[in-house]
Write a protein that holds these residues in place. Sequence first.
Motif, PDB file in Angstrom:
ATOM      1  N   ILE A 329      40.309  40.753  43.010  1.00 18.91           N
ATOM      2  CA  ILE A 329      40.945  40.376  41.745  1.00 18.91           C
ATOM      3  C   ILE A 329      40.589  41.384  40.657  1.00 18.91           C
ATOM      4  O   ILE A 329      41.427  41.721  39.808  1.00 18.91           O
ATOM      5  CB  ILE A 329      40.536  38.943  41.347  1.00 18.91           C
ATOM      6  N   ALA A 330      39.354  41.888  40.681  1.00 21.71           N
ATOM      7  CA  ALA A 330      38.964  42.913  39.703  1.00 21.71           C
ATOM      8  C   ALA A 330      39.811  44.170  39.862  1.00 21.71           C
ATOM      9  O   ALA A 330      40.188  44.805  38.868  1.00 21.71           O
ATOM     10  CB  ALA A 330      37.482  43.247  39.865  1.00 21.71           C
ATOM     11  N   SER A 331      40.133  44.537  41.103  1.00 29.11           N
ATOM     12  CA  SER A 331      40.992  45.702  41.321  1.00 29.11           C
ATOM     13  C   SER A 331      42.399  45.447  40.791  1.00 29.11           C
ATOM     14  O   SER A 331      43.051  46.365  40.267  1.00 29.11           O
ATOM     15  CB  SER A 331      41.040  46.056  42.809  1.00 29.11           C
ATOM     16  N   ILE A 332      42.865  44.211  40.907  1.00 30.03           N
ATOM     17  CA  ILE A 332      44.160  43.860  40.320  1.00 30.03           C
ATOM     18  C   ILE A 332      44.079  44.011  38.803  1.00 30.03           C
ATOM     19  O   ILE A 332      45.022  44.494  38.158  1.00 30.03           O
ATOM     20  CB  ILE A 332      44.556  42.418  40.700  1.00 30.03           C
ATOM     21  N   ASN A 406      37.684  32.323  38.892  1.00 28.04           N
ATOM     22  CA  ASN A 406      37.619  32.287  37.424  1.00 28.04           C
ATOM     23  C   ASN A 406      36.712  33.392  36.888  1.00 28.04           C
ATOM     24  O   ASN A 406      37.023  34.019  35.875  1.00 28.04           O
ATOM     25  CB  ASN A 406      37.120  30.923  36.958  1.00 28.04           C
ATOM     26  N   ASP A 407      35.591  33.623  37.564  1.00 30.83           N
ATOM     27  CA  ASP A 407      34.676  34.685  37.128  1.00 30.83           C
ATOM     28  C   ASP A 407      35.374  36.039  37.132  1.00 30.83           C
ATOM     29  O   ASP A 407      35.172  36.873  36.237  1.00 30.83           O
ATOM     30  CB  ASP A 407      33.446  34.734  38.030  1.00 30.83           C
ATOM     31  N   ALA A 408      36.196  36.262  38.164  1.00 31.82           N
ATOM     32  CA  ALA A 408      36.918  37.530  38.247  1.00 31.82           C
ATOM     33  C   ALA A 408      37.882  37.684  37.073  1.00 31.82           C
ATOM     34  O   ALA A 408      37.978  38.755  36.465  1.00 31.82           O
ATOM     35  CB  ALA A 408      37.674  37.616  39.571  1.00 31.82           C
ATOM     36  N   PHE A 409      38.589  36.623  36.738  1.00 32.15           N
ATOM     37  CA  PHE A 409      39.538  36.696  35.627  1.00 32.15           C
ATOM     38  C   PHE A 409      38.810  36.765  34.281  1.00 32.15           C
ATOM     39  O   PHE A 409      39.307  37.390  33.343  1.00 32.15           O
ATOM     40  CB  PHE A 409      40.490  35.496  35.668  1.00 32.15           C
ATOM     41  N   ILE A 410      37.655  36.144  34.194  1.00 34.04           N
ATOM     42  CA  ILE A 410      36.843  36.275  32.982  1.00 34.04           C
ATOM     43  C   ILE A 410      36.465  37.737  32.770  1.00 34.04           C
ATOM     44  O   ILE A 410      36.508  38.254  31.650  1.00 34.04           O
ATOM     45  CB  ILE A 410      35.582  35.382  33.077  1.00 34.04           C
ATOM     46  N   GLY A 411      36.097  38.401  33.872  1.00 37.33           N
ATOM     47  CA  GLY A 411      35.768  39.813  33.766  1.00 37.33           C
ATOM     48  C   GLY A 411      36.959  40.656  33.335  1.00 37.33           C
ATOM     49  O   GLY A 411      36.835  41.547  32.490  1.00 37.33           O
ATOM     50  N   ILE A 412      38.144  40.351  33.895  1.00 36.06           N
ATOM     51  CA  ILE A 412      39.350  41.124  33.552  1.00 36.06           C
ATOM     52  C   ILE A 412      39.668  40.987  32.069  1.00 36.06           C
ATOM     53  O   ILE A 412      39.887  41.973  31.361  1.00 36.06           O
ATOM     54  CB  ILE A 412      40.549  40.641  34.394  1.00 36.06           C
TER      55      ILE A 412
END
Length: 795
Positions: A329-332, A406-412
Amino acid sequence: MRPSGLSPGCTGRDTDTTPHIDPHKQFEKLATAIGEIYKHNSSQLLFEELYRIGYNLVLSKNGPLVYDGVKAVLEAHLIDCVHKDILKHIETASASPTIANNEALLSSVRMLWSEHVTAMLIIKDILMYVDKVYVENAHLLSVYEMGMGVFRDKVLLASNGRLNAGMKKAVLRQIEYERHNNEVNRSTLRSIVDMFVELLDTARLRPLYDTVLEPQIIAETTAFYSTVANKRIAELGAPEYTRAAHDDIDAEMDRVGAYLVAQTSKPLRDVLLNELILEYDGRILSIPDNGLVNMYEKRDFSGLAVLYSLYSQLPSSFSILQDRTRSHIASIGKRLAELLAVRPDDESLTKGSDGTAPQTHAGTTAAARTAMALRWIQELIATYDIYDDFVVKSFAGNKAMRIAINDAFIGIINNNDRAPELLSLYIDDNMKSGLKGKSEQETEHVFERSILLLRFLKDKDAFEHYYKVHLARRLLFGRCLSDDAEQSLVSKLKIECGSQFTLKLEGMFKDMQTSANMDSLFKESLANGSLGLDIQVSVLTPTFWPALATSTTSDNTARDSSQPQSHKTAHNSLIDMAIEKFTDFYTKHRSGRTLTWQPNMGNADLKVRFGSRTHELNVTTYQMFILLLFAKDDAVIELTATEIQEKTDIPKDLLPRLLQSLACARYKVLTKTPMSRNISQTDKFKLNMSFKSPQYRIRIPMVSAKNNVENDKENAATMATISQERQYAIEAAIVRIMKTRKQMVHDQLINETINQLSSRFMPTSKTIKVSIERLIDREYIVRCPNNPRLYNYLA
């Protein structure tokens, strides 16, 4: 006379006159009966007579004869059966372990075991009195248990355990054959396993199944699936590999239910999970072009459901799945960030709709950046929707997977410094036009996802700042698509962030309602008189509308924005009279209050005749001031930019954008000499009498007046404002804490301040230390003389 109580011919002594019976001959009858039982002739036996024989032998103190004798008979019978029927099957199965040979061996043992169990049940009933009296007093095994021990010792463990080893091999080979999709006799295997379960290991006092058979099954299973996994990982992709592993586990659990013991299910499942998944968990997810990323991209919900069902049973593997999901997700997020990498000089972004002539005016690049920003939020929400579906459809709503996603999207979202502004712009776009045609459910989804992204934001105070500005413009310019939708979102913001967050937002709506009521009263106060125009005034409370001060300052840097501003209106008596009458009316109803007119926040509708055509123009108040300068029917008026500025007193920084919107944009209601995009002080303007448009009503937006993404200069000014507001919030939090605690150590005060403010933004320790020093200087708190890291509150 005979003594009473004695029968004729008897003396008073206790004399046994019963004929002597040989116990060995009596036992011979029992032994013969046991042989008949094994021959299936039990129906011809007299069970009452056999029971009485055992009874009499126990009464005559011959219990050992019965017990040991029966044991010897059983041993002899079983040894004979083994040598006559079973040993040959062992040799055959050992030499050629085919399905048929293994089945023959197992069936022969099964038959002997079945006959022995049936016989022992009958023998147990015949010797019931032996069990009850002799066995219990002698502390021996019951007759049935003794019979089971005889079978164990003389059948399974005879010949140095040769039969036992052959039996185990036969069972294991049959299981292996079945794993290779061959059909075996499960009923026979069930009986053999039951035999191992019933027979006890005397050394460990546990069933032989636990000590002899199950460990071998587990060991063979480990070796088998280790080989299988090593082969599959080189040939299959993640979906196929995990489905095969899932099928293997189902097959093994079916095998347990069919002929193994329930207790074997857990160790067997653990073996399969360890060999098939744990050993290759990271490698499975990383299979090139057919791993986890590929499954996500193909939206393979069913495949991921299978993968999750396996990985979730192994904590370390599940952790890898979470990490890989976060990384993906971070790569996205990095790819989505490229949407915002818009260069102001990128010609491809400023071309016309036909892809030919590039448009070079300043507003186009801003519009392109805004479009990209809106798309970033839209793509982010669309991507979250996809992974939210994965949580529901593939991960069974697992909380840990939802947290990882959610953590991944929080990072984005927090890696983008402009995220608060972009989220507010996304909501603004929907509130103005995006919700048009959407169903109630679709509208609710937009709101829910907007609130979700806000929840992910660390800098909620920055979002609050932008949202207030954008909401103010929507309300003042009448761009709200639905008042109910606006109120609904504010209610959701209140639930999410608290009443303090929405206090000013609610104040804005209250001001608009109050203004509408006051406008009605104002028009009623005019009686039958007429102003010659229709005016609607919005009276705003400055503390609720921070956009007022911001816009005034940015539009007119040379003027003191704190002072009331009275703009010239090209000597238009109707407008001057309307302003004067409303001011008088308001002063009477709100004594002690002063109105400060903000023309930069208003708009107007003008009817303008262009030759033989008349159009109704919707313009800003400043644009109206400019157009009124040309409202002379008897002459063609031509004015320079300098003359327009002098007659209207419009801020110099704002005037070029206004003139561009009227003379250089889509609707050229003014003509400009010379024809160019840039505005200079000597440029001349006049009404475009040849203007034509198929639309009667035309809205002429001011260049860059829309809610666009801020440029670097605007963003720096906004962040300076937010930084100042944060400083006030930090100082207020410190004062609240110290007022309650009275005395605190430096580190505790830092931590408590962060805890109180983290729901709105994350203050740094350095910023808090600066605020502490400022409060010390202003004598709100003081350092303890004996400990400089200890603070006291000054009342």
